[in-house]
Write an enzyme that holds these catalytic residues in place. Structure first.
Site, mmCIF file in Angstrom:
data_model
loop_
_atom_site.group_PDB
_atom_site.id
_atom_site.type_symbol
_atom_site.label_atom_id
_atom_site.label_comp_id
_atom_site.label_asym_id
_atom_site.label_seq_id
_atom_site.Cartn_x
_atom_site.Cartn_y
_atom_site.Cartn_z
ATOM 1 N N GLU A 1 2.772 -14.595 0.608
ATOM 2 C CA GLU A 1 2.140 -15.687 -0.114
ATOM 3 C C GLU A 1 2.068 -15.359 -1.595
ATOM 4 O O GLU A 1 1.913 -14.198 -1.974
ATOM 5 C CB GLU A 1 0.745 -15.938 0.473
ATOM 6 C CG GLU A 1 0.879 -16.491 1.888
ATOM 7 C CD GLU A 1 -0.423 -16.639 2.658
ATOM 8 O OE1 GLU A 1 -0.433 -17.422 3.602
ATOM 9 O OE2 GLU A 1 -1.409 -15.980 2.320
ATOM 10 N N CYS B 1 -8.699 -14.230 -3.681
ATOM 11 C CA CYS B 1 -8.523 -12.793 -3.444
ATOM 12 C C CYS B 1 -8.908 -12.440 -2.022
ATOM 13 O O CYS B 1 -9.972 -12.815 -1.546
ATOM 14 C CB CYS B 1 -9.469 -11.978 -4.311
ATOM 15 S SG CYS B 1 -9.114 -12.041 -6.026
ATOM 16 N N CYS C 1 -0.279 -5.098 4.710
ATOM 17 C CA CYS C 1 -0.704 -3.950 3.899
ATOM 18 C C CYS C 1 -1.170 -2.840 4.840
ATOM 19 O O CYS C 1 -1.854 -3.109 5.828
ATOM 20 C CB CYS C 1 -1.850 -4.347 2.969
ATOM 21 S SG CYS C 1 -2.438 -2.967 1.939
ATOM 22 N N CYS D 1 0.019 -14.844 -9.153
ATOM 23 C CA CYS D 1 -0.455 -13.711 -8.357
ATOM 24 C C CYS D 1 0.597 -13.432 -7.283
ATOM 25 O O CYS D 1 0.830 -14.270 -6.416
ATOM 26 C CB CYS D 1 -1.808 -14.066 -7.746
ATOM 27 S SG CYS D 1 -2.455 -12.796 -6.664
ATOM 28 N N CYS E 1 -10.716 -7.235 3.763
ATOM 29 C CA CYS E 1 -9.531 -7.935 3.253
ATOM 30 C C CYS E 1 -8.672 -8.452 4.394
ATOM 31 O O CYS E 1 -8.281 -7.708 5.291
ATOM 32 C CB CYS E 1 -8.729 -6.977 2.376
ATOM 33 S SG CYS E 1 -7.127 -7.604 1.877
ATOM 34 N N CYS F 1 -8.360 -2.135 4.363
ATOM 35 C CA CYS F 1 -9.713 -2.301 3.822
ATOM 36 C C CYS F 1 -10.448 -3.339 4.688
ATOM 37 O O CYS F 1 -9.880 -4.396 4.987
ATOM 38 C CB CYS F 1 -9.655 -2.753 2.370
ATOM 39 S SG CYS F 1 -8.681 -1.632 1.340
HETATM 40 N N1 SAH Z 1 -3.759 -3.859 -2.735
HETATM 41 C C1 SAH Z 1 -4.120 -4.070 -4.074
HETATM 42 C C2 SAH Z 1 -3.794 -5.455 -4.585
HETATM 43 C C3 SAH Z 1 -4.093 -6.596 -3.656
HETATM 44 S S1 SAH Z 1 -5.773 -6.859 -3.193
HETATM 45 C C4 SAH Z 1 -5.576 -3.759 -4.304
HETATM 46 O O1 SAH Z 1 -6.305 -3.549 -3.338
HETATM 47 O O2 SAH Z 1 -5.964 -3.692 -5.454
HETATM 48 C C5 SAH Z 1 -6.375 -7.727 -4.623
HETATM 49 C C6 SAH Z 1 -7.874 -7.715 -4.812
HETATM 50 O O3 SAH Z 1 -8.552 -8.517 -3.858
HETATM 51 C C7 SAH Z 1 -8.497 -6.335 -4.701
HETATM 52 O O4 SAH Z 1 -9.278 -6.086 -5.831
HETATM 53 C C8 SAH Z 1 -9.367 -6.440 -3.467
HETATM 54 O O5 SAH Z 1 -10.473 -5.588 -3.576
HETATM 55 C C9 SAH Z 1 -9.751 -7.892 -3.491
HETATM 56 N N2 SAH Z 1 -10.180 -8.419 -2.197
HETATM 57 C C10 SAH Z 1 -9.736 -8.097 -0.975
HETATM 58 N N3 SAH Z 1 -10.358 -8.855 -0.035
HETATM 59 C C11 SAH Z 1 -11.215 -9.666 -0.684
HETATM 60 C C12 SAH Z 1 -12.108 -10.714 -0.278
HETATM 61 N N4 SAH Z 1 -12.210 -11.083 0.994
HETATM 62 N N5 SAH Z 1 -12.826 -11.351 -1.229
HETATM 63 C C13 SAH Z 1 -12.685 -11.027 -2.524
HETATM 64 N N6 SAH Z 1 -11.844 -10.086 -2.967
HETATM 65 C C14 SAH Z 1 -11.108 -9.404 -2.063
HETATM 66 FE FE1 SF4 Z 2 -4.411 -3.724 1.027
HETATM 67 FE FE2 SF4 Z 2 -6.256 -5.627 0.924
HETATM 68 FE FE3 SF4 Z 2 -6.968 -3.075 0.636
HETATM 69 FE FE4 SF4 Z 2 -5.567 -4.329 -1.310
HETATM 70 S S1 SF4 Z 2 -7.639 -4.799 -0.635
HETATM 71 S S2 SF4 Z 2 -5.203 -2.257 -0.461
HETATM 72 S S3 SF4 Z 2 -4.273 -5.685 -0.053
HETATM 73 S S4 SF4 Z 2 -6.070 -3.968 2.478
#
Ligand code: SAH
Ligand code: SF4
Length: 359
Positions: free
Chosen positions: A93, A339, A114, A107, A121, A118
């Site tokens: 996406e 995000c 991934c 973006c 996410c 986390c």
């Molecule tokens: N993997 C990279 C880039 C993609 S994630 C990283 O983690 O930086 C992009 C951003 O989205 C990150 O800052 C992450 O902390 C944030 N993010 C992930 N899940 C989220 C959510 N449910 N609500 C708000 N931000 C989120």
């Molecule tokens: Fe991967 Fe989501 Fe963690 Fe970014 S925030 S490293 S996309 S699992």
């Protein structure tokens, strides 16, 4: 056949690689092709300064872009999300955000899924499928630009961890920053990482010196390991050292992205730990209220959005501790384009790790 699978794709190639691929064509032809791609032509036939037989020959041997747009979702706030299906059926996406001044930011995703897992996410919940190649990364940009018009900024904050795909990220950045093409300034490109120390060091030493954003989430090391388990290999002291090195060499302010999870990382000691981590670095803290993803849990408890009071308290406490703080406003939530929500089709349907609409 601009989107065909099976043909080498030209759009992600830096000009030197394009010239090699197009040998024995003279260098100026490669430059013409590169320039046309950067302008976003849809077919080789649109490359009007190439002789007709050459256009036909190139069209038979190469493709211009990777993947097909399989869904286009528009949020009433102006955010656009594209779902792009790749040649092997995986989907990624790409999101276009427009700020209040009308500036557009693309973006982009760097991986299908991934591996970092986390807990807050959506993309992390999908697991890892594969790295995207440079053409698949750059094609997202061209697709968005075709729909929306000029784009001012690029952020690698879509699906995946960019620094686990550094080689292709570099090639994509080279294609996008090259003069004679889109000519993007590296200062208008941000890489967001969950904190891969070797990747940050590699970027610092060998470039390109893009803007860096660290998804810190919390500077409480123990809590961070529970929220972002795969960052275990990159503990906070080593991370801070790598950021300092990046800052020394690239001379740029670094963004500390802090997803605020209701009742989890919004305690007074979280603000204090953040200020301690930031000491000696030139940073801005970006507070990102967690965007809800249904059913996501942390150690058995459902995650929830932080309350307005919780956000305001963190904001003012961090400022009192001397930090620069910005808040990220919700964009694209209704289409699952905010995000951390990537991996949804936008209609509430969840992409599944095996089978399901994701593949
Ligand atoms: N993997 C990279 C880039 C993609 S994630 C990283 O983690 O930086 C992009 C951003 O989205 C990150 O800052 C992450 O902390 C944030 N993010 C992930 N899940 C989220 C959510 N449910 N609500 C708000 N931000 C989120
Ligand atoms: Fe991967 Fe989501 Fe963690 Fe970014 S925030 S490293 S996309 S699992």
């Amino acid at each position: 056949m601009p989107y065909g699978a099976g043909h080498p794709v030209l759009s992600g190639l830096p000009p030197e690689e394009l010239a090699v691929l197009l040998t024995p064509l003279p260098g100026y032809r490669a430059k013409q092709v590169f320039s046309w791609i950067s302008r976003g032509v849809r077919t080789f036939d649109d490359m009007t300064d190439l002789p007709l037989p050459l256009r036909a020959e190139l069209g038979g041997r190469f493709a211009l872009y990777s993947g097909e747009v399989s869904a286009e979702l528009r949020d009433p706030d102006g955010t656009i999300k594209l779902r792009i299906t790749l040649h092997d059926g995986y989907c990624v996406e790409a999101v276009l955000l427009t700020d209040r001044e009308g500036r557009r930011t693309a973006c982009l995703s760097t991986q299908a899924g991934c591996p970092m897992g986390c807990v807050f996410c959506k993309t992390g919940a999908l697991g890892f499928r594969r790295n995207l190649d440079s053409a698949e990364i750059v094609s997202q940009f061209f697709r968005l630009r075709e729909i929306a018009g000029d784009i001012a900024n690029i952020v690698f904050m879509g699906m995946g961890e960019p620094l686990l795909n550094l080689g292709e990220l570099r090639r994509a950045a080279a294609a996008l920053t090259c003069g004679g093409g889109t000519g993007f300034s590296p200062r208008r490109i941000t890489v967001s990482t969950c904190g891969i120390v070797p990747g940050i060091r590699d970027l610092a030493e060998h470039g390109p010196r893009l803007r860096l954003a660290l998804s810190l989430t919390t500077a409480d090391g123990e809590l961070r390991r529970r929220l972002m388990p795969a960052t275990n290999a990159n503990p906070l002291p080593a991370l801070k050292e790598a950021l300092r090195r990046y800052q020394d060499l690239a001379g740029q302010r670094i963004t500390l992205e802090t997803v605020l999870l209701g009742d989890v990382n919004t305690r007074p000691q979280d603000a204090e730990a953040l200020a301690e981590f930031a000491r000696g670095l030139n940073v801005v803290v970006n507070l990102i209220p967690w965007n809800p993803v249904e059913g996501m849990r942390f150690e058995g408890r459902l995650l929830r959005e932080p309350g307005a009071g919780e956000i305001a308290r963190m904001d003012s406490q961090l400022k009192k501790l001397g930090l620069n703080v910005t808040r990220r406003f919700k964009k694209g939530q209704r289409i699952g384009g905010a995000c951390g929500q990537l991996g949804t089709l936008g209609d509430g349907e969840t992409a599944k790790p095996d089978g399901g609409p994701y593949r």
